[in-house]
Design a protein around this motif. Structure first.
Motif, PDB file in Angstrom:
ATOM      1  N   ARG A 108       0.845  -1.206   0.000  1.00  0.00           N
ATOM      2  CA  ARG A 108       0.000   0.000   0.000  1.00  0.00           C
ATOM      3  C   ARG A 108       0.875   1.249   0.000  1.00  0.00           C
ATOM      4  NH1 ARG A 108      -5.548  -0.219  -0.419  1.00  0.00           N
ATOM      5  NH2 ARG A 108      -5.747  -1.570   1.404  1.00  0.00           N
ATOM      6  N   THR A 109       1.843   1.307   0.910  1.00  0.00           N
ATOM      7  CA  THR A 109       2.742   2.449   0.970  1.00  0.00           C
ATOM      8  C   THR A 109       3.635   2.496  -0.261  1.00  0.00           C
ATOM      9  OG1 THR A 109       2.746   2.405   3.383  1.00  0.00           O
ATOM     10  CG2 THR A 109       4.559   3.567   2.319  1.00  0.00           C
ATOM     11  N   ALA A 110       4.139   1.346  -0.686  1.00  0.00           N
ATOM     12  CA  ALA A 110       4.989   1.294  -1.877  1.00  0.00           C
ATOM     13  C   ALA A 110       4.269   1.868  -3.093  1.00  0.00           C
ATOM     14  CB  ALA A 110       5.405  -0.154  -2.155  1.00  0.00           C
ATOM     15  N   SER A 111       2.965   1.651  -3.177  1.00  0.00           N
ATOM     16  CA  SER A 111       2.191   2.116  -4.326  1.00  0.00           C
ATOM     17  C   SER A 111       2.107   3.629  -4.412  1.00  0.00           C
ATOM     18  CB  SER A 111       0.772   1.528  -4.272  1.00  0.00           C
ATOM     19  OG  SER A 111       0.815   0.118  -4.328  1.00  0.00           O
ATOM     20  N   TYR A 112       2.273   4.295  -3.292  1.00  0.00           N
ATOM     21  CA  TYR A 112       2.303   5.758  -3.289  1.00  0.00           C
ATOM     22  C   TYR A 112       3.746   6.274  -3.356  1.00  0.00           C
ATOM     23  CZ  TYR A 112      -2.609   5.783  -1.835  1.00  0.00           C
ATOM     24  OH  TYR A 112      -3.967   5.612  -1.779  1.00  0.00           O
ATOM     25  N   PHE A 113       4.626   5.635  -2.581  1.00  0.00           N
ATOM     26  CA  PHE A 113       5.966   6.187  -2.403  1.00  0.00           C
ATOM     27  C   PHE A 113       6.862   6.052  -3.631  1.00  0.00           C
ATOM     28  CE2 PHE A 113      10.410   5.855  -1.106  1.00  0.00           C
ATOM     29  CZ  PHE A 113      10.567   7.087  -0.479  1.00  0.00           C
ATOM     30  N   LEU A 169      18.438   9.773   5.018  1.00  0.00           N
ATOM     31  CA  LEU A 169      17.632  10.117   3.858  1.00  0.00           C
ATOM     32  C   LEU A 169      16.489  11.027   4.281  1.00  0.00           C
ATOM     33  CD1 LEU A 169      17.417   6.647   2.072  1.00  0.00           C
ATOM     34  CD2 LEU A 169      18.925   8.569   1.532  1.00  0.00           C
ATOM     35  N   PHE A 170      16.164  12.004   3.417  1.00  0.00           N
ATOM     36  CA  PHE A 170      15.085  12.930   3.711  1.00  0.00           C
ATOM     37  C   PHE A 170      14.025  12.847   2.621  1.00  0.00           C
ATOM     38  CE2 PHE A 170      18.349  14.517   6.434  1.00  0.00           C
ATOM     39  CZ  PHE A 170      17.680  15.098   7.495  1.00  0.00           C
ATOM     40  N   LEU A 171      12.777  12.953   3.045  1.00  0.00           N
ATOM     41  CA  LEU A 171      11.672  12.933   2.098  1.00  0.00           C
ATOM     42  C   LEU A 171      11.653  14.238   1.311  1.00  0.00           C
ATOM     43  CD1 LEU A 171       8.773  11.513   4.307  1.00  0.00           C
ATOM     44  CD2 LEU A 171      10.249  10.253   2.716  1.00  0.00           C
ATOM     45  N   GLY A 172      11.530  14.131  -0.010  1.00  0.00           N
ATOM     46  CA  GLY A 172      11.386  15.307  -0.851  1.00  0.00           C
ATOM     47  C   GLY A 172       9.924  15.730  -0.916  1.00  0.00           C
ATOM     48  N   LYS A 173       9.682  16.807  -1.637  1.00  0.00           N
ATOM     49  CA  LYS A 173       8.319  17.339  -1.765  1.00  0.00           C
ATOM     50  C   LYS A 173       7.380  16.307  -2.378  1.00  0.00           C
ATOM     51  CE  LYS A 173       5.840  21.377  -3.625  1.00  0.00           C
ATOM     52  NZ  LYS A 173       4.886  20.690  -4.544  1.00  0.00           N
ATOM     53  N   GLN A 180       1.065  11.984   2.026  1.00  0.00           N
ATOM     54  CA  GLN A 180      -0.106  12.713   2.504  1.00  0.00           C
ATOM     55  C   GLN A 180      -1.353  12.272   1.740  1.00  0.00           C
ATOM     56  OE1 GLN A 180       1.198  16.788   1.969  1.00  0.00           O
ATOM     57  NE2 GLN A 180       1.998  16.920   4.068  1.00  0.00           N
ATOM     58  N   ARG A 181      -1.184  12.049   0.448  1.00  0.00           N
ATOM     59  CA  ARG A 181      -2.322  11.578  -0.353  1.00  0.00           C
ATOM     60  C   ARG A 181      -2.757  10.186   0.121  1.00  0.00           C
ATOM     61  NH1 ARG A 181      -4.656  12.872  -5.293  1.00  0.00           N
ATOM     62  NH2 ARG A 181      -5.710  11.135  -6.348  1.00  0.00           N
ATOM     63  N   GLN A 182      -1.797   9.364   0.491  1.00  0.00           N
ATOM     64  CA  GLN A 182      -2.140   8.044   1.021  1.00  0.00           C
ATOM     65  C   GLN A 182      -3.046   8.180   2.241  1.00  0.00           C
ATOM     66  OE1 GLN A 182       1.195   5.695   2.309  1.00  0.00           O
ATOM     67  NE2 GLN A 182      -0.073   3.977   2.956  1.00  0.00           N
ATOM     68  N   THR A 184      -4.900  10.768   3.085  1.00  0.00           N
ATOM     69  CA  THR A 184      -6.171  11.373   2.677  1.00  0.00           C
ATOM     70  C   THR A 184      -7.097  10.337   2.068  1.00  0.00           C
ATOM     71  OG1 THR A 184      -5.111  13.517   2.265  1.00  0.00           O
ATOM     72  CG2 THR A 184      -7.224  13.125   1.188  1.00  0.00           C
ATOM     73  N   GLU A 185      -6.557   9.510   1.173  1.00  0.00           N
ATOM     74  CA  GLU A 185      -7.376   8.497   0.522  1.00  0.00           C
ATOM     75  C   GLU A 185      -7.797   7.399   1.503  1.00  0.00           C
ATOM     76  OE1 GLU A 185      -5.646   7.000  -3.052  1.00  0.00           O
ATOM     77  OE2 GLU A 185      -5.743   8.927  -4.082  1.00  0.00           O
ATOM     78  N   LYS A 186      -6.951   7.126   2.480  1.00  0.00           N
ATOM     79  CA  LYS A 186      -7.324   6.149   3.502  1.00  0.00           C
ATOM     80  C   LYS A 186      -8.534   6.642   4.290  1.00  0.00           C
ATOM     81  CE  LYS A 186      -5.582   3.848   7.677  1.00  0.00           C
ATOM     82  NZ  LYS A 186      -4.425   3.686   8.595  1.00  0.00           N
ATOM     83  N   PHE A 187      -8.481   7.899   4.724  1.00  0.00           N
ATOM     84  CA  PHE A 187      -9.611   8.482   5.439  1.00  0.00           C
ATOM     85  C   PHE A 187     -10.869   8.416   4.583  1.00  0.00           C
ATOM     86  CE2 PHE A 187     -12.201  12.352   5.458  1.00  0.00           C
ATOM     87  CZ  PHE A 187     -12.806  12.250   6.708  1.00  0.00           C
ATOM     88  N   LEU A 188     -10.733   8.816   3.312  1.00  0.00           N
ATOM     89  CA  LEU A 188     -11.899   8.848   2.432  1.00  0.00           C
ATOM     90  C   LEU A 188     -12.444   7.448   2.190  1.00  0.00           C
ATOM     91  CD1 LEU A 188     -13.766  10.545   0.657  1.00  0.00           C
ATOM     92  CD2 LEU A 188     -12.168  10.165  -1.243  1.00  0.00           C
ATOM     93  N   PHE A 189     -11.557   6.477   2.018  1.00  0.00           N
ATOM     94  CA  PHE A 189     -12.002   5.115   1.748  1.00  0.00           C
ATOM     95  C   PHE A 189     -12.884   4.604   2.874  1.00  0.00           C
ATOM     96  CE2 PHE A 189     -11.520   0.497   2.062  1.00  0.00           C
ATOM     97  CZ  PHE A 189     -11.825   0.093   0.779  1.00  0.00           C
ATOM     98  N   HIS A 190     -12.485   4.827   4.123  1.00  0.00           N
ATOM     99  CA  HIS A 190     -13.272   4.327   5.250  1.00  0.00           C
ATOM    100  C   HIS A 190     -14.614   5.051   5.351  1.00  0.00           C
ATOM    101  CE1 HIS A 190     -10.285   1.546   6.603  1.00  0.00           C
ATOM    102  NE2 HIS A 190      -9.364   2.480   6.728  1.00  0.00           N
TER     103      HIS A 190
END
Length: 267
Positions: A108-113, A169-173, A180-182, A184-190
């Motif tokens: 799930r995370t891999a699909s966004y990251f 390692l640092f997360l880029g924009k 963050q979209r992950q 958001t979509e998790k909240f919306l899915f439920h």
């Protein structure tokens, strides 16, 4: 350097060790959390096993991805080099001094990251890994039942060398926005699962409306979605008055209700 090898990096589950030893020819798992700051939680660690030495599990991994949750990792580097890199990318910096754990091992995370990485970032994050494969399923994929296998290649893996120093390692924009979209979509899915009137994409459009109107808490966004669903044939006001979330939601509901009444009277 060795020939191309494949490993399965499997997410922790209570019955995973038992299944590995029941179906695997030579499980010999390596715990990802060992030798890291997460070692106190090593009993719940993802496990890395050789795909070549466990063909039965590898076959099940592709045939039953919901039962064998994780990633397939391909590399020409040694196991020690790959494992060290996989452990290194567990820990990320963001927002200056903040530090967190990146659960990239879950599809799930891999699909966004991973799709958020540009070519330069891909070299940094995949390092000695030639390719990652996983059963891609974002929260939207789950809603519309469009999950599929993906293969994220790293064309520069052959030129990668073990760095002299191991810097954080640092997360880029792009990665920050993807994660963050992950959420958001998790909240919306439920929320979306509890109703049957809207498509997921329409619900997402309403959620964007709500966030653009400066509703940010889960309760306020849920209320906004409920109201918009009730009056989905009516356009929302361009702006809402200032005040508390409760007052602004009340104004939204009354405005939509009034417009709906007017529309019915002219029908």
């Amino acid at each position: 350097m060795t020939d191309l090898q494949s490993w399965l990096l499997l997410e922790y589950a209570d019955d995973l060790p038992e299944r590995l030893y029941r179906l695997g020819e030579n499980p010999d798992p390596y715990r990802l959390f060992d030798e890291t700051e997460l070692e106190p939680y090593a009993e719940q660690s993802p496990l890395l096993i050789s795909a070549a030495q466990n063909p039965s599990i590898a076959a099940e991994f592709f045939a039953q991805p919901n039962d064998w949750v994780g990633l397939k990792v391909d590399s020409t580097q040694s196991l020690q080099v790959v494992l060290r890199h996989l452990r290194h990318i567990l820990f990320v910096g963001f927002d200056g001094e903040r530090k967190g754990v990146l659960r990239y091992t879950h599809p799930r995370t891999a699909s966004y990251f991973f799709p958020s990485l540009d070519s330069t970032e891909l070299v940094t994050w995949l390092g000695p890994i030639c390719a990652l494969s996983w059963f891609a399923e974002t929260w939207r994929d789950s809603a519309v039942e469009q999950a599929e296998w993906v293969n994220q290649e790293n064309p520069d893996a052959e030129q990668w060398r073990v760095p002299a120093t191991s810097s954080a390692l640092f997360l880029g924009k792009g990665q920050t926005e993807a994660l963050q979209r992950q959420q958001t979509e998790k909240f919306l899915f439920h929320w979306w699962q509890k109703q049957s009137q809207l498509s997921f994409d329409q619900a997402f459009a309403y959620l964007q409306e709500g966030m653009n109107s400066e509703f940010y808490s889960a309760d306020s966004l849920s209320a906004y979605l409920d109201i918009r669903t009730t009056y989905r044939e009516i356009a929302a006001p361009a702006t809402l008055p200032s005040g508390s979330d409760e007052a602004r939601l009340s104004y939204l509901e009354q405005s939509l209700k009034g417009n709906a009444t007017d529309k019915e009277s002219y029908a």
